[in-house]
Write a protein that holds these residues in place. Structure first.
Motif, PDB file in Angstrom:
ATOM      1  N   GLY A 202       0.909  -1.191  -0.043  1.00  0.00           N
ATOM      2  CA  GLY A 202      -0.165  -0.099   0.003  1.00  0.00           C
ATOM      3  C   GLY A 202       0.631   1.211   0.030  1.00  0.00           C
ATOM      4  N   ALA A 203       1.955   1.283   0.734  1.00  0.00           N
ATOM      5  CA  ALA A 203       2.746   2.269   0.930  1.00  0.00           C
ATOM      6  C   ALA A 203       3.605   2.558  -0.618  1.00  0.00           C
ATOM      7  N   ALA A 204       3.844   1.561  -1.149  1.00  0.00           N
ATOM      8  CA  ALA A 204       4.540   1.660  -2.402  1.00  0.00           C
ATOM      9  C   ALA A 204       3.665   2.376  -3.338  1.00  0.00           C
ATOM     10  N   ALA A 205       2.339   2.033  -3.420  1.00  0.00           N
ATOM     11  CA  ALA A 205       1.388   2.726  -4.306  1.00  0.00           C
ATOM     12  C   ALA A 205       1.059   4.265  -3.951  1.00  0.00           C
ATOM     13  N   GLY A 206       1.340   4.524  -2.764  1.00  0.00           N
ATOM     14  CA  GLY A 206       1.298   5.901  -2.213  1.00  0.00           C
ATOM     15  C   GLY A 206       2.627   6.677  -2.635  1.00  0.00           C
ATOM     16  N   GLN A 207       3.861   5.985  -2.696  1.00  0.00           N
ATOM     17  CA  GLN A 207       4.958   6.806  -3.206  1.00  0.00           C
ATOM     18  C   GLN A 207       4.982   6.955  -4.689  1.00  0.00           C
ATOM     19  N   ALA A 208       3.819   6.859  -5.239  1.00  0.00           N
ATOM     20  CA  ALA A 208       3.895   7.202  -6.434  1.00  0.00           C
ATOM     21  C   ALA A 208       3.745   8.847  -6.885  1.00  0.00           C
ATOM     22  N   LEU A 209       3.405   9.460  -5.849  1.00  0.00           N
ATOM     23  CA  LEU A 209       3.612  10.837  -5.954  1.00  0.00           C
ATOM     24  C   LEU A 209       4.955  11.542  -5.294  1.00  0.00           C
ATOM     25  N   VAL A 210       5.700  10.810  -4.910  1.00  0.00           N
ATOM     26  CA  VAL A 210       6.964  11.245  -4.415  1.00  0.00           C
ATOM     27  C   VAL A 210       7.661  12.146  -5.362  1.00  0.00           C
ATOM     28  N   PRO A 264      -7.352  -0.400   0.613  1.00  0.00           N
ATOM     29  CA  PRO A 264      -7.510   0.698   1.489  1.00  0.00           C
ATOM     30  C   PRO A 264      -6.213   1.557   1.886  1.00  0.00           C
ATOM     31  N   ILE A 265      -5.282   1.008   2.213  1.00  0.00           N
ATOM     32  CA  ILE A 265      -4.047   1.635   2.589  1.00  0.00           C
ATOM     33  C   ILE A 265      -3.456   2.423   1.543  1.00  0.00           C
ATOM     34  N   ARG A 267      -5.342   3.698  -0.748  1.00  0.00           N
ATOM     35  CA  ARG A 267      -6.127   5.039  -1.423  1.00  0.00           C
ATOM     36  C   ARG A 267      -5.749   5.967  -0.234  1.00  0.00           C
ATOM     37  N   VAL A 268      -5.710   5.447   0.954  1.00  0.00           N
ATOM     38  CA  VAL A 268      -5.525   6.745   2.167  1.00  0.00           C
ATOM     39  C   VAL A 268      -4.016   7.394   1.832  1.00  0.00           C
ATOM     40  N   LEU A 269      -3.248   6.643   1.544  1.00  0.00           N
ATOM     41  CA  LEU A 269      -1.526   7.151   1.319  1.00  0.00           C
ATOM     42  C   LEU A 269      -1.644   7.985   0.060  1.00  0.00           C
ATOM     43  N   LEU A 270      -2.454   7.366  -0.876  1.00  0.00           N
ATOM     44  CA  LEU A 270      -2.498   8.414  -2.105  1.00  0.00           C
ATOM     45  C   LEU A 270      -3.120   9.797  -1.832  1.00  0.00           C
ATOM     46  N   LEU A 271      -4.293   9.726  -1.447  1.00  0.00           N
ATOM     47  CA  LEU A 271      -4.982  10.878  -1.059  1.00  0.00           C
ATOM     48  C   LEU A 271      -4.280  11.748   0.039  1.00  0.00           C
ATOM     49  N   LEU A 317      -3.996  -1.569  10.394  1.00  0.00           N
ATOM     50  CA  LEU A 317      -3.007  -0.814   9.458  1.00  0.00           C
ATOM     51  C   LEU A 317      -3.592   0.273   8.943  1.00  0.00           C
ATOM     52  N   LEU A 318      -4.829   0.253   8.868  1.00  0.00           N
ATOM     53  CA  LEU A 318      -5.601   1.459   8.292  1.00  0.00           C
ATOM     54  C   LEU A 318      -5.319   2.743   9.194  1.00  0.00           C
TER      55      LEU A 318
END
Length: 360
Positions: A202-210, A264-265, A267-271, A317-318
């Motif tokens: 989930g964090a890897a997907a969120g890192q797309a905005l790094v 869900p993780i 999504r939260v980290l992307l937003l 985790l959420l």
């Protein structure tokens, strides 16, 4: 690869950021600052190189791999210093182009290494991939091109002053990194191995905005951003919403159906990445205003909020992912509040190094 990157950032000591800050703030010769910062970074690298080599050797058990990883870190420091030249000139297009060279070379070198060692034992593949990762940083350093400026000889007093200033800038860099990665480290301590894998995906997907956050910092350092970046926030928001919408399909497709709980993780980290961009942009503007202590304070506030949130809401985790997203909001709010103070960087400018007039 991550350890080599961290070593490179440590060896550069954030002096690559100090060059555009000091040259623009004082109006003095950028070449003198670059020469001072480069020589200081080389001195730091010379001290850390043998230490890192021994440390990597004890960790990996492979002397050649350890030396390659340490040299990769030194090349990474040189790469960061070369990137400071277009940043100081305000040439964000060239800076962005050179910034993406390193991940491209890393991907090309590691894929080639995996293909060439497809039938080799696992241990050999690990060593070869490590060597390829280290070599990719050296290739990025070469691709960044030769130095663009002449190098006047700096004085010892200037070198010491710039190192002190760089240490303050580096503190903000360290806290920013913790603000972005500390949630993964805390999950590794508080949860079981399966949960760590779920959260990591989930964090890897969120890192797309790094990368967008890096752009926000660069704009601030170059003096291109003077106020709250509404256009940047809206652009990142659109990307985050698209990512959150496709996450239920993309995450299982890329990582497998076993990682559906990561959606869900992600999504939260992307937003939360929208707030992350705002935090990075505020950090860049504080640094660009020669206020590294204020930047460090803002990022430390976010890291502290993350630790507090995970400590209180670590049941799932959420909840951890919400704490991570909220930490970006805290650091952004503190950063914007510090920017709005009518101080004009007076505290920081008293700490700026005295610059002797270079000889004709």
């Amino acid at each position: 690869m991550l350890c080599t990157q961290l070593l490179g950032w440590t060896m550069s000591f954030s002096l690559d950021k100090a060059v555009p800050i000091l040259s623009r703030t004082t109006g003095r010769d950028k070449r003198l600052y670059y020469a001072t910062a480069s020589s200081s970074a080389r001195a730091v690298s010379a001290v850390l190189l043998p230490v890192a080599t021994v440390g990597f050797a004890l960790w990996t058990g492979e002397a050649l791999l350890a030396l390659a990883l340490a040299l990769g870190g030194a090349a990474g420091a040189g790469y960061e210093m070369r990137l400071s030249q277009p940043l100081t000139d305000g040439n964000l297009a060239r800076y962005s182009l050179l910034r993406i060279v390193q991940p491209i070379t890393y991907l090309a070198f590691t894929v080639a290494a995996l293909l060439l060692t497809a039938s080799a034992p696992v241990q050999l593949r690990v060593v070869v991939c490590g060597l390829a990762a280290a070599a990719s940083i050296g290739a990025a350093y070469i691709a960044a091109g030769r130095r663009l400026w002449d190098r006047p000889i700096p004085s010892r007093s200037l070198r010491r002053s710039v190192l002190r200033f760089g240490a303050t800038v580096h503190a903000s860099t360290v806290f920013q990194y913790l603000n972005a990665r500390l949630d993964v480290l805390l999950v590794a301590v508080l949860f079981n191995q399966r949960d760590v894998g779920i959260y990591a995906v989930g964090a890897a997907a969120g890192q797309a905005l790094v990368f967008m956050g890096s752009a926000g910092i660069a704009r601030g350092l170059a003096g291109a951003a003077k106020r709250f970046d509404i256009a940047g926030i809206l652009a990142v928001c659109v990307i985050a919403l698209i990512g959150a919408a496709i996450a239920p399909v993309a995450v299982p497709l890329v990582f497998g159906a076993d990682f559906a709980d990561s959606v869900p993780i992600a999504r939260v980290l992307l937003l939360g990445g929208v707030l992350g961009y705002g935090s990075a942009a505020a950090n860049g503007r504080l640094l660009g205003a020669a206020r590294p202590s204020a930047a460090a304070l803002a990022q430390a506030s976010g890291a502290a909020a993350l630790v507090l949130g995970v400590t209180v809401f670590h049941a799932s985790l959420l909840a951890v992912s919400f704490s991570a997203a909220a930490s970006y909001g805290v650091s952004m709010a503190v950063g914007e509040a510090l920017l709005r103070r009518d101080s004009n960087g007076r505290i920081e400018r008293r700490a700026l190094p005295h610059v002797p007039v270079p000889p004709e």
